[in-house]
Design a protein around this motif. Sequence first.
Motif, PDB file in Angstrom:
ATOM      1  N   ASN A 133      53.442  54.232  35.744  1.00  0.00           N
ATOM      2  CA  ASN A 133      52.067  54.276  35.248  1.00  0.00           C
ATOM      3  C   ASN A 133      51.659  52.953  34.621  1.00  0.00           C
ATOM      4  OD1 ASN A 133      51.693  56.957  36.000  1.00  0.00           O
ATOM      5  ND2 ASN A 133      52.361  57.761  34.037  1.00  0.00           N
ATOM      6  N   LEU A 134      52.534  52.377  33.803  1.00  0.00           N
ATOM      7  CA  LEU A 134      52.215  51.117  33.143  1.00  0.00           C
ATOM      8  C   LEU A 134      52.135  49.982  34.159  1.00  0.00           C
ATOM      9  CD1 LEU A 134      51.703  49.851  30.373  1.00  0.00           C
ATOM     10  CD2 LEU A 134      54.154  49.362  30.219  1.00  0.00           C
ATOM     11  N   ALA A 135      53.053  49.967  35.118  1.00  0.00           N
ATOM     12  CA  ALA A 135      53.040  48.923  36.147  1.00  0.00           C
ATOM     13  C   ALA A 135      51.761  48.997  36.978  1.00  0.00           C
ATOM     14  CB  ALA A 135      54.274  49.066  37.034  1.00  0.00           C
ATOM     15  N   SER A 136      51.357  50.219  37.337  1.00  0.00           N
ATOM     16  CA  SER A 136      50.140  50.398  38.137  1.00  0.00           C
ATOM     17  C   SER A 136      48.904  50.003  37.353  1.00  0.00           C
ATOM     18  CB  SER A 136      50.017  51.855  38.590  1.00  0.00           C
ATOM     19  OG  SER A 136      51.083  52.218  39.426  1.00  0.00           O
ATOM     20  N   GLU A 137      48.886  50.360  36.065  1.00  0.00           N
ATOM     21  CA  GLU A 137      47.739  50.031  35.224  1.00  0.00           C
ATOM     22  C   GLU A 137      47.553  48.527  35.119  1.00  0.00           C
ATOM     23  OE1 GLU A 137      44.595  51.620  32.662  1.00  0.00           O
ATOM     24  OE2 GLU A 137      45.844  52.370  34.283  1.00  0.00           O
ATOM     25  N   PHE A 138      48.651  47.795  34.981  1.00  0.00           N
ATOM     26  CA  PHE A 138      48.563  46.335  34.878  1.00  0.00           C
ATOM     27  C   PHE A 138      47.979  45.741  36.164  1.00  0.00           C
ATOM     28  CE2 PHE A 138      50.209  42.091  35.608  1.00  0.00           C
ATOM     29  CZ  PHE A 138      49.914  41.458  34.418  1.00  0.00           C
ATOM     30  N   VAL A 139      48.463  46.182  37.306  1.00  0.00           N
ATOM     31  CA  VAL A 139      47.987  45.646  38.586  1.00  0.00           C
ATOM     32  C   VAL A 139      46.502  45.940  38.770  1.00  0.00           C
ATOM     33  CG1 VAL A 139      48.210  45.825  41.088  1.00  0.00           C
ATOM     34  CG2 VAL A 139      50.262  45.747  39.655  1.00  0.00           C
ATOM     35  N   LYS A 140      46.062  47.155  38.405  1.00  0.00           N
ATOM     36  CA  LYS A 140      44.646  47.525  38.530  1.00  0.00           C
ATOM     37  C   LYS A 140      43.770  46.640  37.658  1.00  0.00           C
ATOM     38  CE  LYS A 140      45.188  52.480  39.560  1.00  0.00           C
ATOM     39  NZ  LYS A 140      44.947  53.843  39.024  1.00  0.00           N
ATOM     40  N   MET A 141      44.247  46.345  36.460  1.00  0.00           N
ATOM     41  CA  MET A 141      43.447  45.567  35.513  1.00  0.00           C
ATOM     42  C   MET A 141      43.135  44.165  36.031  1.00  0.00           C
ATOM     43  SD  MET A 141      45.425  46.773  32.078  1.00  0.00           S
ATOM     44  CE  MET A 141      44.853  45.396  31.095  1.00  0.00           C
ATOM     45  N   PHE A 142      44.081  43.579  36.754  1.00  0.00           N
ATOM     46  CA  PHE A 142      43.902  42.198  37.193  1.00  0.00           C
ATOM     47  C   PHE A 142      43.541  42.084  38.682  1.00  0.00           C
ATOM     48  CE2 PHE A 142      46.389  41.662  33.327  1.00  0.00           C
ATOM     49  CZ  PHE A 142      45.763  40.576  32.742  1.00  0.00           C
ATOM     50  N   LYS A 143      43.320  43.223  39.325  1.00  0.00           N
ATOM     51  CA  LYS A 143      42.977  43.200  40.745  1.00  0.00           C
ATOM     52  C   LYS A 143      41.667  42.439  40.951  1.00  0.00           C
ATOM     53  CE  LYS A 143      42.437  46.196  44.780  1.00  0.00           C
ATOM     54  NZ  LYS A 143      42.392  47.603  45.268  1.00  0.00           N
ATOM     55  N   GLY A 144      41.673  41.496  41.883  1.00  0.00           N
ATOM     56  CA  GLY A 144      40.483  40.696  42.153  1.00  0.00           C
ATOM     57  C   GLY A 144      40.349  39.483  41.259  1.00  0.00           C
ATOM     58  N   LYS A 145      41.182  39.420  40.186  1.00  0.00           N
ATOM     59  CA  LYS A 145      41.128  38.287  39.264  1.00  0.00           C
ATOM     60  C   LYS A 145      42.314  37.339  39.442  1.00  0.00           C
ATOM     61  CE  LYS A 145      37.423  39.601  36.982  1.00  0.00           C
ATOM     62  NZ  LYS A 145      36.179  38.798  36.904  1.00  0.00           N
ATOM     63  N   VAL A 146      43.467  37.925  39.775  1.00  0.00           N
ATOM     64  CA  VAL A 146      44.690  37.140  39.920  1.00  0.00           C
ATOM     65  C   VAL A 146      45.393  37.570  41.202  1.00  0.00           C
ATOM     66  CG1 VAL A 146      46.935  36.567  38.927  1.00  0.00           C
ATOM     67  CG2 VAL A 146      44.964  36.921  37.418  1.00  0.00           C
ATOM     68  N   ASN A 147      45.797  36.588  42.008  1.00  0.00           N
ATOM     69  CA  ASN A 147      46.572  36.870  43.213  1.00  0.00           C
ATOM     70  C   ASN A 147      48.052  36.752  42.863  1.00  0.00           C
ATOM     71  OD1 ASN A 147      47.825  37.042  45.688  1.00  0.00           O
ATOM     72  ND2 ASN A 147      46.438  35.628  46.727  1.00  0.00           N
ATOM     73  N   PHE A 148      48.703  37.920  42.731  1.00  0.00           N
ATOM     74  CA  PHE A 148      50.097  37.918  42.290  1.00  0.00           C
ATOM     75  C   PHE A 148      51.085  37.661  43.425  1.00  0.00           C
ATOM     76  CE2 PHE A 148      48.301  40.528  38.764  1.00  0.00           C
ATOM     77  CZ  PHE A 148      48.633  39.654  37.740  1.00  0.00           C
ATOM     78  N   ARG A 149      50.599  37.480  44.619  1.00  0.00           N
ATOM     79  CA  ARG A 149      51.510  37.195  45.737  1.00  0.00           C
ATOM     80  C   ARG A 149      51.658  35.695  45.980  1.00  0.00           C
ATOM     81  NH1 ARG A 149      53.558  41.395  48.157  1.00  0.00           N
ATOM     82  NH2 ARG A 149      52.616  43.440  47.813  1.00  0.00           N
ATOM     83  N   LYS A 150      50.852  34.915  45.294  1.00  0.00           N
ATOM     84  CA  LYS A 150      51.010  33.463  45.385  1.00  0.00           C
ATOM     85  C   LYS A 150      50.367  32.834  44.142  1.00  0.00           C
ATOM     86  CE  LYS A 150      46.833  32.751  48.193  1.00  0.00           C
ATOM     87  NZ  LYS A 150      46.297  32.174  49.433  1.00  0.00           N
ATOM     88  N   GLY A 151      50.737  31.650  43.854  1.00  0.00           N
ATOM     89  CA  GLY A 151      50.112  30.924  42.747  1.00  0.00           C
ATOM     90  C   GLY A 151      50.902  30.943  41.459  1.00  0.00           C
ATOM     91  N   PHE A 152      51.800  31.905  41.294  1.00  0.00           N
ATOM     92  CA  PHE A 152      52.574  31.937  40.054  1.00  0.00           C
ATOM     93  C   PHE A 152      53.969  31.372  40.291  1.00  0.00           C
ATOM     94  CE2 PHE A 152      53.539  35.997  42.079  1.00  0.00           C
ATOM     95  CZ  PHE A 152      54.912  36.072  41.963  1.00  0.00           C
ATOM     96  N   GLN A 153      54.614  30.971  39.193  1.00  0.00           N
ATOM     97  CA  GLN A 153      55.970  30.458  39.265  1.00  0.00           C
ATOM     98  C   GLN A 153      56.915  31.430  38.568  1.00  0.00           C
ATOM     99  OE1 GLN A 153      56.024  26.537  37.560  1.00  0.00           O
ATOM    100  NE2 GLN A 153      54.926  25.605  39.284  1.00  0.00           N
ATOM    101  N   LYS A 154      58.135  31.434  38.994  1.00  0.00           N
ATOM    102  CA  LYS A 154      59.142  32.290  38.373  1.00  0.00           C
ATOM    103  C   LYS A 154      59.253  31.936  36.892  1.00  0.00           C
ATOM    104  CE  LYS A 154      63.855  33.962  39.117  1.00  0.00           C
ATOM    105  NZ  LYS A 154      65.089  33.824  39.943  1.00  0.00           N
ATOM    106  N   GLY A 155      59.170  32.943  36.051  1.00  0.00           N
ATOM    107  CA  GLY A 155      59.233  32.732  34.616  1.00  0.00           C
ATOM    108  C   GLY A 155      57.884  32.780  33.924  1.00  0.00           C
ATOM    109  N   ASP A 156      56.772  32.738  34.700  1.00  0.00           N
ATOM    110  CA  ASP A 156      55.449  32.876  34.080  1.00  0.00           C
ATOM    111  C   ASP A 156      55.388  34.210  33.329  1.00  0.00           C
ATOM    112  OD1 ASP A 156      54.460  30.460  34.931  1.00  0.00           O
ATOM    113  OD2 ASP A 156      53.463  31.252  36.713  1.00  0.00           O
TER     114      ASP A 156
END
Length: 397
Positions: A133-156
């Motif tokens: 539930n918490l993992a899904s809620e986080f993804v929903k909150m940032f959907k359309g704002k952050v592309n989590f499949r690219k752009g981030f670095q390990k450790g962010d």
Amino acid sequence: MGRIFALLLLPLLLFGGSVKPFKWNNGESLLTFLERKKLPLSIYYNLDKDDQKLTEDIPYSANCQMVLDNKNLIRQILIPVNDELQLQIYRTPKKRYAMQVVPIVSEQYTETLYVPIQTLPYDDILKATGSKNLASEFVKMFKGKVNFRKGFQKGDPIILVYTQKYRLGKPFSMPEVHGAMVEINGKQVTVYRHTDGRFYDAKGGQYEKFLFKIPIRNPRITSKFTKSRYHPVLHRYRAHLGVDFGARPGTPILATGDGRVSFAGSSHGYGNTIKIRHSNGLTSLYAHQKSFKKGIHNGSKIKQGDIIGYVGSSGLSSGPHLHFGMYDGSTAINPLSVMKKTTEGFSGKERKAFIAIRNKMDRIFKKALQSKPIRKPYLNFHETYYVDSETFKPKPF
């Protein structure tokens, strides 16, 4: 509660018994459940209208408990309706079955989660907390704002501030997120929950990309959403898992958002009902309709603002109105928390309240970035419990 409703479980403690956990079947009604368990249907029909309608909001896959005595006779069944109330079916001293609505005994804690991204945020949060539930809620909150499949670095870093309820030492129900932050390549993206239940960015812009609209013109709210309230006169617990709009019979009902009809039919409590599944995963419900618009059926594709039916008083209704519900999975949420605001941004006292919330969350984010707290695992109780119907407190078997 009066002693007439008391469930006397002391003999079970003295002479043996067992508790069997089970999950509520998707789509099963309480009447069907009672028939399957060979329990009298009068348990349902003896309830008042409000409680009968409440039984239609039992979440699918709800974690239920059945208490059996040493003769395998059902002595008690607990069925959660939301994270505050549950249905309690019990055997009375006169060897009859009855049902009442009782509170769920729980504790809640506000927690700060710090997680460095290793793979994907959903997987990392799930691994750290065990909470889908918490993992899904986080993804929903940032959907359309952050592309989590690219752009981030390990450790962010990811930071979540949320309140979680615990029942018998284990987390249950949806967590309530107060604020969240993700830092990608040194740039922070933040989101904050305001007092209206909606999420906003640092400038006060509404965060949700998919916004709903009120499903009736010139709305007049006659009953608000509430998970639990105690009636001081009736001495009973109530819940209203939707918003009621008073209107004349035949008033057009409008789709709150784009989607597809997942149900168009009748139920005993809600009468003529339509459910629409939306692309953001939420489902809207429109109950007590007089009739559906011609051509509306299961699978119909719907656009926001389309007329889908007309206000009536079918089902267990005391007069013409629209009962409007919103569900995240099978969990009822306040429909007004996802409605589009009539004006953008904040002003006056509302702006001061938002700034105070934002500043508090920012301080928590800053502290978490510095301390990088290691999260302790959830408590895990192995004891078996029943609920005493006079005190409503869990007691070990």
